[in-house]
Design an enzyme around this catalytic site. Structure first.
Site, PDB file in Angstrom:
ATOM      1  N   ASN A 191       0.859  -1.182   0.000  1.00 34.61           N
ATOM      2  CA  ASN A 191       0.000   0.000   0.000  1.00 34.61           C
ATOM      3  C   ASN A 191       0.894   1.229   0.000  1.00 34.61           C
ATOM      4  OD1 ASN A 191      -1.882   2.028   0.419  1.00 34.61           O
ATOM      5  ND2 ASN A 191      -2.228   1.513   2.570  1.00 34.61           N
ATOM      6  N   LYS A 210       0.038   4.247  -0.219  1.00 33.71           N
ATOM      7  CA  LYS A 210      -0.601   5.442   0.358  1.00 33.71           C
ATOM      8  C   LYS A 210      -0.436   6.607  -0.629  1.00 33.71           C
ATOM      9  CE  LYS A 210       0.035   3.478   4.892  1.00 33.71           C
ATOM     10  NZ  LYS A 210       0.174   3.718   6.340  1.00 33.71           N
ATOM     11  N   HIS A 237      -9.469   0.943   5.062  1.00 35.94           N
ATOM     12  CA  HIS A 237      -8.208   1.172   5.755  1.00 35.94           C
ATOM     13  C   HIS A 237      -8.436   2.146   6.907  1.00 35.94           C
ATOM     14  CE1 HIS A 237      -4.056   2.468   6.501  1.00 35.94           C
ATOM     15  NE2 HIS A 237      -3.677   1.365   5.876  1.00 35.94           N
ATOM     16  N   GLU A 284      -6.863   4.629   7.928  1.00 37.26           N
ATOM     17  CA  GLU A 284      -6.693   6.043   7.578  1.00 37.26           C
ATOM     18  C   GLU A 284      -7.937   6.586   6.896  1.00 37.26           C
ATOM     19  OE1 GLU A 284      -1.867   5.491   7.180  1.00 37.26           O
ATOM     20  OE2 GLU A 284      -3.102   5.666   5.363  1.00 37.26           O
ATOM     21  N   GLU A 309      -5.021  -4.957  10.827  1.00 33.59           N
ATOM     22  CA  GLU A 309      -4.045  -3.894  10.995  1.00 33.59           C
ATOM     23  C   GLU A 309      -4.342  -3.134  12.283  1.00 33.59           C
ATOM     24  OE1 GLU A 309      -2.160  -2.533   6.931  1.00 33.59           O
ATOM     25  OE2 GLU A 309      -3.999  -1.470   7.354  1.00 33.59           O
ATOM     26  N   GLY A 330       2.518   2.555  10.498  1.00 31.95           N
ATOM     27  CA  GLY A 330       3.400   3.683  10.260  1.00 31.95           C
ATOM     28  C   GLY A 330       4.145   4.166  11.483  1.00 31.95           C
ATOM     29  N   SER A 350       3.699  -2.085  10.210  1.00 29.44           N
ATOM     30  CA  SER A 350       5.161  -2.064  10.365  1.00 29.44           C
ATOM     31  C   SER A 350       5.802  -3.417  10.053  1.00 29.44           C
ATOM     32  CB  SER A 350       5.545  -1.593  11.770  1.00 29.44           C
ATOM     33  OG  SER A 350       5.071  -0.278  12.009  1.00 29.44           O
TER      34      SER A 350
END
Length: 256
Positions: free
Chosen positions: A9, A11, A94, A96, A166, A172, A212
């Protein structure tokens, strides 16, 4: 047998030219026996990479989509548009998107349903925040997200999705969940799928870990029988690093 998946991904990184250069390096590294490799990239790079990957086994995915085929939804991209580009996968829900763009369990459900209806493989993300983890609500949160995302699907359709656990606090941040903790939650997700559908769906659905993931820790995750690969953020931005993750998944032993 469940084929492992390593999905990147990107991003909001990489221009079209940078994407082109990346793929030149990554193409020979991303095609390994016994592993499904996917790159989920920003919309502007999709046509370029779909064309570049045409003669390869590397899937190209989007990072989001609207569930409607068309309409007055300024700034959105529909499943039919993605299908017209020959995109194979799409990330749905996701954290985010949930955090910054008000994604809800209902919109995740609608997108999952729409992706399947249009021949796209949804990579459905679930996971708890640090606050939820500290309050020992991980199982409640994850179970609800899984149940809502797959609501209304048939058992067969459930197996056509890819689930990605996740933990939000690990995305991140450089802080990965331990393999044992991730395996415990992913095992619980598989149990949830069995309760929602049946044992066949639970055995066949592929569940990834994200948060991560890097070459230094990927083997510890892949050694857990319930973990079928990774949804990779930062480590997917370098083609050689991402290629190492694909190689690690290819080398893993076969699992039922």
């Amino acid at each position: 047998m469940r084929t492992p998946v390593i999905a990147g991904n990107w991003k909001m990184f990489k221009t079209v030219e940078e994407s082109r250069e990346y793929f030149r390096t990554f193409q020979p590294l991303g095609q390994k026996e016994g592993v499904e490799t996917v790159l989920c990239v920003p919309y502007p790079s999709l046509p370029e990479l779909v064309e570049a990957a045409r003669e390869t086994d590397i899937g190209i995915g989007a990072q989001n989509m609207h569930w409607e085929e068309e309409g007055a939804f300024t700034g959105e991209v529909s499943p039919t548009m993605l299908k017209g580009l020959h995109v194979s996968h799409v990330i749905v829900g996701h954290s985010e998107r949930r955090t910054h763009f008000a994604e809800t369990d209902e919109s995740v459900r609608l997108k999952t349903r729409s992706a399947l209806d249009h021949g796209l493989t949804p990579i459905v993300c679930v996971g708890e925040t640090l606050e939820e983890r500290e309050k020992e609500r991980t199982r409640d949160v994850v179970r609800n997200q899984v149940v809502q995302a797959l609501k209304g699907l048939s058992s067969e359709e459930a197996t056509q999705t890819i689930l990605a656990y996740e933990p939000v606090w690990a995305i991140g941040t450089g802080k990965a969940s331990t393999a044992e903790d991730a395996g415990e939650v992913i095992g619980f997700i598989r149990q949830t799928v069995e309760e929602q559908f049946d044992s066949r769906a639970a055995e066949r659905v592929r569940i990834l870990y994200g948060g991560s993931v890097k070459p230094a820790n990927v083997d510890s995750f892949l050694d857990i029988p319930d973990i079928d690969g990774g949804l990779v953020g930062g480590a997917s931005l370098d083609p050689e690093t991402f290629g190492q993750l694909v190689s690690a998944a290819s080398a893993r032993r076969e699992r039922p």
